[in-house]
Write a protein that holds these residues in place. Structure first.
Motif, PDB file in Angstrom:
ATOM      1  N   ILE A  11       5.598   8.524  16.299  1.00  0.00           N
ATOM      2  CA  ILE A  11       5.226   7.702  17.446  1.00  0.00           C
ATOM      3  C   ILE A  11       4.831   8.580  18.631  1.00  0.00           C
ATOM      4  CG2 ILE A  11       6.115   6.062  19.161  1.00  0.00           C
ATOM      5  CD1 ILE A  11       7.868   4.896  16.939  1.00  0.00           C
ATOM      6  N   ASN A  12       5.580   9.643  18.837  1.00  0.00           N
ATOM      7  CA  ASN A  12       5.335  10.496  20.007  1.00  0.00           C
ATOM      8  C   ASN A  12       4.220  11.506  19.807  1.00  0.00           C
ATOM      9  OD1 ASN A  12       7.427   9.282  21.461  1.00  0.00           O
ATOM     10  ND2 ASN A  12       8.965  10.707  20.666  1.00  0.00           N
ATOM     11  N   ASN A  13       4.047  11.974  18.575  1.00  0.00           N
ATOM     12  CA  ASN A  13       3.104  13.073  18.332  1.00  0.00           C
ATOM     13  C   ASN A  13       1.883  12.698  17.509  1.00  0.00           C
ATOM     14  OD1 ASN A  13       5.005  14.740  19.652  1.00  0.00           O
ATOM     15  ND2 ASN A  13       6.089  15.137  17.722  1.00  0.00           N
ATOM     16  N   GLY A  14       1.871  11.485  16.975  1.00  0.00           N
ATOM     17  CA  GLY A  14       0.742  11.059  16.160  1.00  0.00           C
ATOM     18  C   GLY A  14       1.121  10.889  14.698  1.00  0.00           C
ATOM     19  N   ASN A  15       0.512   9.921  14.050  1.00  0.00           N
ATOM     20  CA  ASN A  15       0.810   9.606  12.661  1.00  0.00           C
ATOM     21  C   ASN A  15       0.108  10.561  11.696  1.00  0.00           C
ATOM     22  OD1 ASN A  15       2.459   7.063  12.610  1.00  0.00           O
ATOM     23  ND2 ASN A  15       0.787   6.376  13.937  1.00  0.00           N
ATOM     24  N   PRO A  16       0.646  10.701  10.473  1.00  0.00           N
ATOM     25  CA  PRO A  16      -0.033  11.522   9.461  1.00  0.00           C
ATOM     26  C   PRO A  16      -1.417  10.953   9.161  1.00  0.00           C
ATOM     27  CG  PRO A  16       2.205  10.949   8.771  1.00  0.00           C
ATOM     28  CD  PRO A  16       1.906  10.116   9.969  1.00  0.00           C
ATOM     29  N   VAL A  17      -2.322  11.821   8.794  1.00  0.00           N
ATOM     30  CA  VAL A  17      -3.681  11.393   8.467  1.00  0.00           C
ATOM     31  C   VAL A  17      -3.684  10.699   7.105  1.00  0.00           C
ATOM     32  CG1 VAL A  17      -6.050  12.160   8.041  1.00  0.00           C
ATOM     33  CG2 VAL A  17      -4.658  13.292   9.806  1.00  0.00           C
ATOM     34  N   PRO A  18      -4.212   9.481   7.012  1.00  0.00           N
ATOM     35  CA  PRO A  18      -4.229   8.779   5.727  1.00  0.00           C
ATOM     36  C   PRO A  18      -5.239   9.386   4.771  1.00  0.00           C
ATOM     37  CG  PRO A  18      -5.439   7.523   7.364  1.00  0.00           C
ATOM     38  CD  PRO A  18      -4.799   8.672   8.103  1.00  0.00           C
ATOM     39  N   ASP A  19      -5.124   9.056   3.498  1.00  0.00           N
ATOM     40  CA  ASP A  19      -6.055   9.580   2.496  1.00  0.00           C
ATOM     41  C   ASP A  19      -7.463   9.027   2.686  1.00  0.00           C
ATOM     42  OD1 ASP A  19      -3.967  10.971   1.376  1.00  0.00           O
ATOM     43  OD2 ASP A  19      -3.530   9.460  -0.149  1.00  0.00           O
ATOM     44  N   ARG A  20      -7.557   7.824   3.220  1.00  0.00           N
ATOM     45  CA  ARG A  20      -8.869   7.207   3.470  1.00  0.00           C
ATOM     46  C   ARG A  20      -8.724   6.189   4.586  1.00  0.00           C
ATOM     47  NH1 ARG A  20      -9.722   2.094   0.487  1.00  0.00           N
ATOM     48  NH2 ARG A  20      -7.688   1.430  -0.326  1.00  0.00           N
ATOM     49  N   ASN A  95       2.073   9.372   4.366  1.00  0.00           N
ATOM     50  CA  ASN A  95       0.900   8.968   5.149  1.00  0.00           C
ATOM     51  C   ASN A  95       0.377   7.588   4.760  1.00  0.00           C
ATOM     52  OD1 ASN A  95      -0.186   9.582   2.650  1.00  0.00           O
ATOM     53  ND2 ASN A  95      -1.933  10.731   3.461  1.00  0.00           N
ATOM     54  N   ALA A  96       1.187   6.803   4.019  1.00  0.00           N
ATOM     55  CA  ALA A  96       0.748   5.452   3.640  1.00  0.00           C
ATOM     56  C   ALA A  96       0.941   4.460   4.774  1.00  0.00           C
ATOM     57  CB  ALA A  96       1.506   4.974   2.404  1.00  0.00           C
ATOM     58  N   VAL A  97       1.938   4.720   5.624  1.00  0.00           N
ATOM     59  CA  VAL A  97       2.280   3.805   6.712  1.00  0.00           C
ATOM     60  C   VAL A  97       2.142   4.521   8.046  1.00  0.00           C
ATOM     61  CG1 VAL A  97       4.138   2.401   7.714  1.00  0.00           C
ATOM     62  CG2 VAL A  97       3.854   2.508   5.234  1.00  0.00           C
ATOM     63  N   ALA A  98       1.629   3.801   9.045  1.00  0.00           N
ATOM     64  CA  ALA A  98       1.527   4.321  10.413  1.00  0.00           C
ATOM     65  C   ALA A  98       2.524   3.565  11.289  1.00  0.00           C
ATOM     66  CB  ALA A  98       0.110   4.154  10.943  1.00  0.00           C
ATOM     67  N   TYR A  99       2.889   4.174  12.423  1.00  0.00           N
ATOM     68  CA  TYR A  99       3.945   3.621  13.266  1.00  0.00           C
ATOM     69  C   TYR A  99       3.497   3.553  14.723  1.00  0.00           C
ATOM     70  CZ  TYR A  99       6.307   5.167   9.042  1.00  0.00           C
ATOM     71  OH  TYR A  99       6.633   5.381   7.724  1.00  0.00           O
ATOM     72  N   HIS A 100       3.748   2.399  15.350  1.00  0.00           N
ATOM     73  CA  HIS A 100       3.425   2.210  16.765  1.00  0.00           C
ATOM     74  C   HIS A 100       4.612   1.595  17.477  1.00  0.00           C
ATOM     75  CE1 HIS A 100      -1.216   1.961  15.898  1.00  0.00           C
ATOM     76  NE2 HIS A 100      -0.721   3.168  15.723  1.00  0.00           N
ATOM     77  N   LYS A 101       4.796   1.975  18.749  1.00  0.00           N
ATOM     78  CA  LYS A 101       5.839   1.346  19.552  1.00  0.00           C
ATOM     79  C   LYS A 101       5.414  -0.084  19.879  1.00  0.00           C
ATOM     80  CE  LYS A 101       7.865   3.713  22.789  1.00  0.00           C
ATOM     81  NZ  LYS A 101       8.119   4.399  24.102  1.00  0.00           N
ATOM     82  N   ALA A 115      -1.682   2.502   7.069  1.00  0.00           N
ATOM     83  CA  ALA A 115      -2.391   3.614   7.694  1.00  0.00           C
ATOM     84  C   ALA A 115      -3.879   3.611   7.343  1.00  0.00           C
ATOM     85  CB  ALA A 115      -1.769   4.934   7.262  1.00  0.00           C
ATOM     86  N   THR A 116      -4.222   2.914   6.273  1.00  0.00           N
ATOM     87  CA  THR A 116      -5.620   2.884   5.834  1.00  0.00           C
ATOM     88  C   THR A 116      -6.466   1.902   6.622  1.00  0.00           C
ATOM     89  OG1 THR A 116      -4.960   3.475   3.586  1.00  0.00           O
ATOM     90  CG2 THR A 116      -7.141   2.495   3.852  1.00  0.00           C
ATOM     91  N   CYS A 117      -5.919   0.694   6.874  1.00  0.00           N
ATOM     92  CA  CYS A 117      -6.745  -0.349   7.506  1.00  0.00           C
ATOM     93  C   CYS A 117      -6.116  -0.969   8.743  1.00  0.00           C
ATOM     94  CB  CYS A 117      -7.063  -1.444   6.485  1.00  0.00           C
ATOM     95  SG  CYS A 117      -5.638  -2.482   6.055  1.00  0.00           S
ATOM     96  N   ASP A 118      -4.960  -0.455   9.177  1.00  0.00           N
ATOM     97  CA  ASP A 118      -4.259  -0.946  10.372  1.00  0.00           C
ATOM     98  C   ASP A 118      -3.719  -2.361  10.230  1.00  0.00           C
ATOM     99  OD1 ASP A 118      -4.806   1.458  11.680  1.00  0.00           O
ATOM    100  OD2 ASP A 118      -6.704   0.714  12.474  1.00  0.00           O
ATOM    101  N   ALA A 119      -3.515  -2.820   9.009  1.00  0.00           N
ATOM    102  CA  ALA A 119      -2.923  -4.145   8.821  1.00  0.00           C
ATOM    103  C   ALA A 119      -1.477  -4.123   9.302  1.00  0.00           C
ATOM    104  CB  ALA A 119      -2.973  -4.540   7.355  1.00  0.00           C
ATOM    105  N   HIS A 120      -1.088  -5.150  10.051  1.00  0.00           N
ATOM    106  CA  HIS A 120       0.305  -5.278  10.479  1.00  0.00           C
ATOM    107  C   HIS A 120       1.151  -5.659   9.267  1.00  0.00           C
ATOM    108  CE1 HIS A 120       3.825  -6.435  12.805  1.00  0.00           C
ATOM    109  NE2 HIS A 120       3.825  -7.598  12.173  1.00  0.00           N
ATOM    110  N   LEU A 121       2.177  -4.839   8.986  1.00  0.00           N
ATOM    111  CA  LEU A 121       3.034  -5.075   7.825  1.00  0.00           C
ATOM    112  C   LEU A 121       4.381  -5.658   8.210  1.00  0.00           C
ATOM    113  CD1 LEU A 121       2.430  -1.631   6.056  1.00  0.00           C
ATOM    114  CD2 LEU A 121       1.258  -3.800   5.566  1.00  0.00           C
TER     115      LEU A 121
END
Length: 329
Positions: A11-20, A95-101, A115-121
């Protein structure tokens, strides 16, 4: 294995880069999704608690993003949280999931997105089971079950460079990863495990197709490709981290392992000392350990230790080799 501190860092430093990446407009998504799927995944909605039977399904399989099909979770990491939403302890890849506050509704939470399409999970919380302590609380409507016949097995029998190289040659084996199991701390490093103080063993995690190779056959290969009668000693590899061990995932696997250990004992005058323990967690080893032999075939250790083992293995198990290796032989 991810822990809460890792989520905070993302959250503080940036999410891992997704495969696509998959990017579409709302107008495009609304044509591809059902109304409830669109509301939850693209408009950050929440489905009603206990509205899906997915909460109580624990059969083998994987779960993908309903929007883009990216694999997100494995049923092996699914647990009953009692919350009314499907819950997982870890994603299939970091890197499959991204995280936001998320500060909506006056609360501070951590939103989990594809992380691929920004869908809310859904959201992730620090109140899950150990050793990771995470609870991925997901909307079932954001996921689709992907049927899978693949199974996993975890064995230790000396240096994981050797065991990985052997099992990669087997027909029906989908993937092999080197790592650590059976110890007292989470996310151990190679140096920590090598000290012998963490209690971990160097192991491999084998992903296999039981229609092509059985757990029984994997056990027999494991016990015939190292010395199961020597305690914490496989030639030049000495220490508890090199112990002979089988981690079982079910009572059925335990019973099968006991039977095969008894069969193997008949072949030796010495006592078979292979340990049999319930599987708890597999910690993947550092990247430079993965596929070590194929990346470093000319290294001194590989030539002296692994090559002779592979030659003997190929001769003993000709009929169980990957088809391309059988053709070469």
């Amino acid at each position: 294995m991810l822990k809460w501190i890792d989520i905070v860092k993302f959250i503080n430093n940036g999410n891992p880069v997704p495969d696509r990446r998959v990017e579409k407009t709302d107008a495009q998504w609304v044509l591809l999704l059902e109304p409830e799927q669109f509301r939850v995944t693209r408009k950050k909605g929440t489905e009603r608690a206990f509205s899906s039977e997915m909460c109580s399904y624990f059969e083998p399989g994987k779960y993908a993003c309903i929007c883009c099909g990216t694999l997100l979770f494995d049923s092996a990491q699914k647990f009953e949280s009692g919350t009314g939403w499907p819950s997982f302890t870890q994603p299939v890849k970091q890197n499959a999931v991204a995280y936001h506050k998320d500060i909506s509704f006056g609360n501070v939470r951590v939103e989990a997105l594809c992380a691929t399409c920004d869908a809310h999970l859904g959201h992730v919380f620090p109140d899950g089971p150990q050793p990771g302590g995470l609870r991925y609380c997901m909307n079932a409507v954001a996921l689709k079950k992907v049927e899978s016949t693949e199974r996993k097995a975890t064995f230790g029998g000396g240096c994981f460079w050797c065991t990985e190289a052997i099992f990669k040659l087997l027909k029906g084996v989908v993937a092999v990863e080197s790592g650590y199991s059976g110890g007292k701390i989470a996310n151990p490093t190679y140096k920590e495990v090598g000290s012998g103080k963490t209690g971990h063993a160097e192991v491999i995690e084998v992903t296999y197709n039981p229609a092509e190779i059985s757990y029984d056959e994997l056990l027999r290969v494991h016990l015939s490709t190292h010395n199961p009668t020597v305690l914490n000693d496989q030639g030049t590899e000495i220490g508890t981290q090199y112990r002979s061990i089988i981690f079982y995932r079910s009572e059925e696997e335990k019973a099968m392992a006991l039977k095969i250990l008894d069969d193997v004992q008949q072949l030796y005058n010495q006592l078979v000392v292979t340990q049999l323990e319930p599987f708890e967690y597999f910690y993947k080893a550092e990247d430079y350990h993965q596929d070590y032999f194929n990346k470093n075939p000319d290294a001194g250790y590989c030539q002296a230790m692994i090559v002779p083992k592979l030659e003997g293995f190929k001769e003993l198990y000709k009929d169980k080799l990957q088809p391309n290796l059988q053709a070469n032989d």
